[in-house]
Design an enzyme around this catalytic site. Structure first.
Site, PDB file in Angstrom:
ATOM      1  N   SER A   1       0.843  -1.208   0.000  1.00 28.32           N
ATOM      2  CA  SER A   1       0.000   0.000   0.000  1.00 28.32           C
ATOM      3  C   SER A   1       0.868   1.244   0.000  1.00 28.32           C
ATOM      4  O   SER A   1       0.567   2.227  -0.678  1.00 28.32           O
ATOM      5  CB  SER A   1      -0.894   0.027   1.251  1.00 28.32           C
ATOM      6  OG  SER A   1      -1.679  -1.121   1.333  1.00 28.32           O
TER       7      SER A   1
ATOM      8  N   TRP B   1       5.198 -10.389  -4.877  1.00 33.34           N
ATOM      9  CA  TRP B   1       3.833 -10.471  -5.422  1.00 33.34           C
ATOM     10  C   TRP B   1       3.757 -10.205  -6.922  1.00 33.34           C
ATOM     11  O   TRP B   1       2.739  -9.688  -7.402  1.00 33.34           O
ATOM     12  CB  TRP B   1       2.886  -9.444  -4.765  1.00 33.34           C
ATOM     13  CG  TRP B   1       2.846  -9.406  -3.286  1.00 33.34           C
ATOM     14  CD1 TRP B   1       3.277  -8.394  -2.486  1.00 33.34           C
ATOM     15  CD2 TRP B   1       2.322 -10.404  -2.411  1.00 33.34           C
ATOM     16  NE1 TRP B   1       3.056  -8.701  -1.173  1.00 33.34           N
ATOM     17  CE2 TRP B   1       2.461  -9.928  -1.102  1.00 33.34           C
ATOM     18  CE3 TRP B   1       1.749 -11.670  -2.615  1.00 33.34           C
ATOM     19  CZ2 TRP B   1       2.062 -10.662   0.008  1.00 33.34           C
ATOM     20  CZ3 TRP B   1       1.349 -12.393  -1.516  1.00 33.34           C
ATOM     21  CH2 TRP B   1       1.508 -11.878  -0.231  1.00 33.34           C
TER      22      TRP B   1
ATOM     23  N   THR C   1       2.765 -10.759 -10.395  1.00 34.78           N
ATOM     24  CA  THR C   1       1.930 -11.634 -11.233  1.00 34.78           C
ATOM     25  C   THR C   1       2.680 -11.905 -12.538  1.00 34.78           C
ATOM     26  O   THR C   1       3.267 -10.983 -13.105  1.00 34.78           O
ATOM     27  CB  THR C   1       0.579 -10.938 -11.528  1.00 34.78           C
ATOM     28  OG1 THR C   1      -0.031 -10.611 -10.281  1.00 34.78           O
ATOM     29  CG2 THR C   1      -0.346 -11.831 -12.328  1.00 34.78           C
TER      30      THR C   1
ATOM     31  N   GLY D   1      -5.098  -0.856 -14.429  1.00 33.40           N
ATOM     32  CA  GLY D   1      -5.147  -2.092 -13.633  1.00 33.40           C
ATOM     33  C   GLY D   1      -6.433  -2.180 -12.825  1.00 33.40           C
ATOM     34  O   GLY D   1      -7.020  -3.255 -12.672  1.00 33.40           O
ATOM     35  N   ARG D   2      -6.885  -1.048 -12.310  1.00 30.51           N
ATOM     36  CA  ARG D   2      -8.116  -1.060 -11.490  1.00 30.51           C
ATOM     37  C   ARG D   2      -9.350  -1.286 -12.348  1.00 30.51           C
ATOM     38  O   ARG D   2     -10.305  -1.933 -11.916  1.00 30.51           O
ATOM     39  CB  ARG D   2      -8.202   0.232 -10.666  1.00 30.51           C
ATOM     40  CG  ARG D   2      -7.215   0.189  -9.527  1.00 30.51           C
ATOM     41  CD  ARG D   2      -7.008   1.478  -8.783  1.00 30.51           C
ATOM     42  NE  ARG D   2      -5.885   1.262  -7.861  1.00 30.51           N
ATOM     43  CZ  ARG D   2      -5.210   2.221  -7.242  1.00 30.51           C
ATOM     44  NH1 ARG D   2      -5.552   3.482  -7.427  1.00 30.51           N
ATOM     45  NH2 ARG D   2      -4.199   1.925  -6.436  1.00 30.51           N
TER      46      ARG D   2
ATOM     47  N   GLN E   1     -39.628 -16.990  -2.281  1.00 26.09           N
ATOM     48  CA  GLN E   1     -39.347 -15.558  -2.373  1.00 26.09           C
ATOM     49  C   GLN E   1     -37.946 -15.211  -1.843  1.00 26.09           C
ATOM     50  O   GLN E   1     -37.282 -14.308  -2.369  1.00 26.09           O
ATOM     51  CB  GLN E   1     -40.427 -14.779  -1.607  1.00 26.09           C
ATOM     52  CG  GLN E   1     -40.501 -13.344  -2.047  1.00 26.09           C
ATOM     53  CD  GLN E   1     -41.574 -12.577  -1.289  1.00 26.09           C
ATOM     54  OE1 GLN E   1     -41.700 -12.676  -0.074  1.00 26.09           O
ATOM     55  NE2 GLN E   1     -42.360 -11.821  -2.001  1.00 26.09           N
TER      56      GLN E   1
ATOM     57  N   GLY F   1     -26.819 -24.395  -1.598  1.00 24.92           N
ATOM     58  CA  GLY F   1     -26.913 -25.235  -0.398  1.00 24.92           C
ATOM     59  C   GLY F   1     -25.621 -25.998  -0.181  1.00 24.92           C
ATOM     60  O   GLY F   1     -24.524 -25.468  -0.407  1.00 24.92           O
TER      61      GLY F   1
ATOM     62  N   GLU G   1      -4.239  -4.565  -7.019  1.00 27.55           N
ATOM     63  CA  GLU G   1      -4.200  -3.199  -7.588  1.00 27.55           C
ATOM     64  C   GLU G   1      -4.549  -2.158  -6.526  1.00 27.55           C
ATOM     65  O   GLU G   1      -5.158  -1.132  -6.841  1.00 27.55           O
ATOM     66  CB  GLU G   1      -5.150  -3.062  -8.784  1.00 27.55           C
ATOM     67  CG  GLU G   1      -4.879  -3.997  -9.931  1.00 27.55           C
ATOM     68  CD  GLU G   1      -3.524  -3.789 -10.588  1.00 27.55           C
ATOM     69  OE1 GLU G   1      -3.067  -2.646 -10.669  1.00 27.55           O
ATOM     70  OE2 GLU G   1      -2.908  -4.785 -11.007  1.00 27.55           O
TER      71      GLU G   1
HETATM   72  C1  FAD Z   1      -2.294 -12.485  -5.865  1.00 27.47           C
HETATM   73  C2  FAD Z   1      -1.645 -11.153  -5.845  1.00 27.47           C
HETATM   74  C3  FAD Z   1      -1.083 -10.642  -7.006  1.00 27.47           C
HETATM   75  C4  FAD Z   1      -0.411  -9.402  -6.978  1.00 27.47           C
HETATM   76  N1  FAD Z   1       0.207  -8.933  -8.109  1.00 27.47           N
HETATM   77  C5  FAD Z   1       1.003  -7.844  -8.030  1.00 27.47           C
HETATM   78  C6  FAD Z   1       1.791  -7.440  -9.165  1.00 27.47           C
HETATM   79  O1  FAD Z   1       1.727  -8.024 -10.241  1.00 27.47           O
HETATM   80  N2  FAD Z   1       2.642  -6.383  -9.013  1.00 27.47           N
HETATM   81  C7  FAD Z   1       2.738  -5.699  -7.838  1.00 27.47           C
HETATM   82  O2  FAD Z   1       3.523  -4.747  -7.766  1.00 27.47           O
HETATM   83  N3  FAD Z   1       1.984  -6.046  -6.744  1.00 27.47           N
HETATM   84  C8  FAD Z   1       1.141  -7.104  -6.823  1.00 27.47           C
HETATM   85  N4  FAD Z   1       0.386  -7.479  -5.719  1.00 27.47           N
HETATM   86  C9  FAD Z   1       0.543  -6.749  -4.474  1.00 27.47           C
HETATM   87  C10 FAD Z   1      -0.691  -5.983  -4.049  1.00 27.47           C
HETATM   88  O3  FAD Z   1      -0.846  -4.831  -4.828  1.00 27.47           O
HETATM   89  C11 FAD Z   1      -0.493  -5.666  -2.550  1.00 27.47           C
HETATM   90  O4  FAD Z   1      -0.603  -6.897  -1.839  1.00 27.47           O
HETATM   91  C12 FAD Z   1      -1.483  -4.668  -2.042  1.00 27.47           C
HETATM   92  O5  FAD Z   1      -1.244  -3.398  -2.621  1.00 27.47           O
HETATM   93  C13 FAD Z   1      -1.423  -4.540  -0.509  1.00 27.47           C
HETATM   94  O6  FAD Z   1      -0.122  -4.370  -0.065  1.00 27.47           O
HETATM   95  P1  FAD Z   1       0.432  -5.275   1.133  1.00 27.47           P
HETATM   96  O7  FAD Z   1       0.191  -6.705   0.774  1.00 27.47           O
HETATM   97  O8  FAD Z   1       1.829  -4.856   1.411  1.00 27.47           O
HETATM   98  O9  FAD Z   1      -0.508  -4.943   2.356  1.00 27.47           O
HETATM   99  P2  FAD Z   1      -0.260  -3.785   3.401  1.00 27.47           P
HETATM  100  O10 FAD Z   1       0.070  -2.529   2.702  1.00 27.47           O
HETATM  101  O11 FAD Z   1       0.664  -4.283   4.438  1.00 27.47           O
HETATM  102  O12 FAD Z   1      -1.719  -3.628   4.024  1.00 27.47           O
HETATM  103  C14 FAD Z   1      -2.193  -4.449   5.100  1.00 27.47           C
HETATM  104  C15 FAD Z   1      -3.560  -3.919   5.526  1.00 27.47           C
HETATM  105  O13 FAD Z   1      -3.455  -2.572   6.018  1.00 27.47           O
HETATM  106  C16 FAD Z   1      -4.332  -1.724   5.278  1.00 27.47           C
HETATM  107  N5  FAD Z   1      -3.699  -0.418   5.142  1.00 27.47           N
HETATM  108  C17 FAD Z   1      -2.428  -0.131   4.754  1.00 27.47           C
HETATM  109  N6  FAD Z   1      -2.218   1.181   4.753  1.00 27.47           N
HETATM  110  C18 FAD Z   1      -3.383   1.764   5.111  1.00 27.47           C
HETATM  111  C19 FAD Z   1      -3.808   3.107   5.293  1.00 27.47           C
HETATM  112  N7  FAD Z   1      -3.021   4.154   5.050  1.00 27.47           N
HETATM  113  N8  FAD Z   1      -5.086   3.332   5.697  1.00 27.47           N
HETATM  114  C20 FAD Z   1      -5.937   2.304   5.917  1.00 27.47           C
HETATM  115  N9  FAD Z   1      -5.590   0.999   5.754  1.00 27.47           N
HETATM  116  C21 FAD Z   1      -4.332   0.740   5.376  1.00 27.47           C
HETATM  117  C22 FAD Z   1      -4.511  -2.418   3.932  1.00 27.47           C
HETATM  118  O14 FAD Z   1      -5.701  -1.990   3.299  1.00 27.47           O
HETATM  119  C23 FAD Z   1      -4.577  -3.869   4.383  1.00 27.47           C
HETATM  120  O15 FAD Z   1      -5.866  -4.144   4.859  1.00 27.47           O
HETATM  121  C24 FAD Z   1      -0.336  -8.679  -5.758  1.00 27.47           C
HETATM  122  C25 FAD Z   1      -0.946  -9.189  -4.599  1.00 27.47           C
HETATM  123  C26 FAD Z   1      -1.587 -10.411  -4.636  1.00 27.47           C
HETATM  124  C27 FAD Z   1      -2.194 -10.959  -3.359  1.00 27.47           C
END
Ligand code: FAD
Length: 389
Positions: free
Chosen positions: A131, A155, A157, A244-245, A281, A341, A365
């Protein structure tokens, strides 16, 4: 009949739909349960032009708009969501190249990407920052006419099979704020020092690999820095993530649509208390609610895609589409499972797969918490109070 697409584009969507019915649906469940990369399907996607959809025609692509692209992604995901994942970061990287790359870079990479010979991956997230993109630690140090990249991406892909990686790195680690010192590099797979690390075993989104990619003194020509000058990478990535989004939101619509279609079919076949459950329903309310939410999600995707097609930034619209469509998908897949079910909880039907695939869209994303922050930031800007001093 799609009110938003002309006849030619509707014909294309119908072709993709037929491809999914004929080639994907018969094999998706087995491939998914085996967590097997769909080599043959990917070859067929290549023949169908799925790696060239939005790449401009001048570089060998189909030159489609993002509105049509989103409908294609929805259809692929209706068959198997992982196929949309194989395409997603490829199209995202191609978009950044076409929009921000130099003419030399476009000529060098886009025709091979359009042909599906060179498939793209995005290296943004790291152990230190998913993030929090500004917390990444990967560096790119200038040495003569080259840059040397060090660090590792998590991570990724298509991390093992991609031919070209767009990688965000710090070119000025002392920069404050950090994003101003970040640049994007294009790295081909056979570059010495680049290797794949661990591959994650996941809940769903199987078949397509999610891997660590390691850069150990990877030397690339300075001409592999995207665009003309360093320090623009964060901006490029944020704009690319809108594409991406749109993809992830369209995927969510596709998976939710598949769950709904399976549920409404089953509801008319399964009898309880002397009548099909579709006549109860409680089940009708579920079906109506599922279909309404899916349609609303589809319209949000359309809105975001249209804004991107106009060449405008659409972080608000893409954020809303991604947030709403993925939460819808999560809700609808659970509702579909309830309609089935006990059988919904077995591997005899696809509904358990939809339920396992749905959460990826909440996280991928940018998590939905981050989407909410992006949306709120835009809203507060838009509805800012006038300075009354
Ligand atoms: C299957 C898969 C494929 C992926 N593919 C790619 C790819 O091709 N390229 C790439 O670069 N990345 C990829 N990602 C990475 C993905 O973008 C990140 O996992 C995602 O952005 C979250 O980052 P993180 O896992 O470090 O979680 P963290 O950033 O550690 O977040 C953990 C939790 O804290 C919350 N959080 C963090 N900061 C805040 C804030 N400021 N306010 C409120 N809540 C917050 C998050 O919402 C989450 O719930 C992939 C991930 C997965 C699971």
């Amino acid at each position: 009949m799609d009110l938003f697409l002309d006849d030619e584009k509707q014909a294309l969507i119908a072709e993709v739909r037929r491809f999914v019915e004929r080639e994907v649906l018969p094999v998706a469940r087995a491939l998914e349960h085996a967590d097997q990369y769909p080599d043959e399907l990917v070859e067929k996607l290549k023949e169908l032009g799925m790696f060239s959809t939005t790449i401009p025609e001048a570089y060998g692509g189909l030159g489609l708009d993002f509105s049509t692209y989103a409908r294609i992604i929805e259809q692929l995901s209706r068959g198997w969501m992982s196929l949309a994942g194989v395409v997603n970061t490829h199209i995202l990287v191609a978009y950044m190249l076409a929009t921000y790359g130099t003419e030399e870079q476009r000529q060098r990479f886009l025709p091979r990407m359009a042909a599906g010979e060179l498939r793209g991956a995005l290296g943004l997230s790291e152990a230190s920052g998913g993030s929090d993109v500004q917390a990444i630690s990967m560096t790119a140090e200038r040495e003569g006419d080259t840059y040397i990249l060090n660090g590792s991406k998590l991570w990724v892909t298509n991390g093992v099979r991609a031919g070209i990686y767009a990688v965000l790195a710090r070119t000025d680690p002392a920069s404050h704020p950090p994003y101003k010192g970040m640049s994007l590099f294009l790295v081909e797979r056979n570059t010495p020092g680049l290797s794949a690390g661990r591959v994650f075993d996941k809940l769903g989104y199987k078949g397509v690999e999610t891997a660590e990619v390691i850069f150990d003194h990877v030397r690339v020509p300075a001409t592999n820095l995207l665009g003309e000058r360093p320090g623009q990478g964060f901006k490029h990535v944020m704009s690319g993530l809108e594409v991406g989004r749109i993809n992830v939101a369209a995927r969510a619509v596709g998976v939710a649509q598949a769950a709904f279609e399976d549920a409404i079919k089953y509801a008319q076949q399964r009898q309880t208390f002397g009548q099909p459950i579709s006549q109860h329903q409680a089940i009708q309310f579920k079906l109506a609610d599922m279909a309404t939410r899916i349609e609303a999600a589809r319209l949000l995707v359309e809105q975001a895609a249209r804004k991107k097609d106009r060449g405008e930034r659409c972080d608000l619209e893409a954020g809303m589409a991604k947030l709403f469509a993925s939460e819808t998908c999560q809700h609808v897949t659970l509702e579909a499972m309830r309609v089935f079910g006990g059988f919904g909880y077995t591997k005899e039907f696809n509904v358990e797969r939809y339920y396992r695939d749905a959460p990826l869209m909440l996280v991928g994303e940018g998590t939905n918490e981050i989407q909410s922050l992006v949306i709120a930031r835009q809203l507060l800007e838009r509805y800012k109070l006038a300075d009354e001093r």
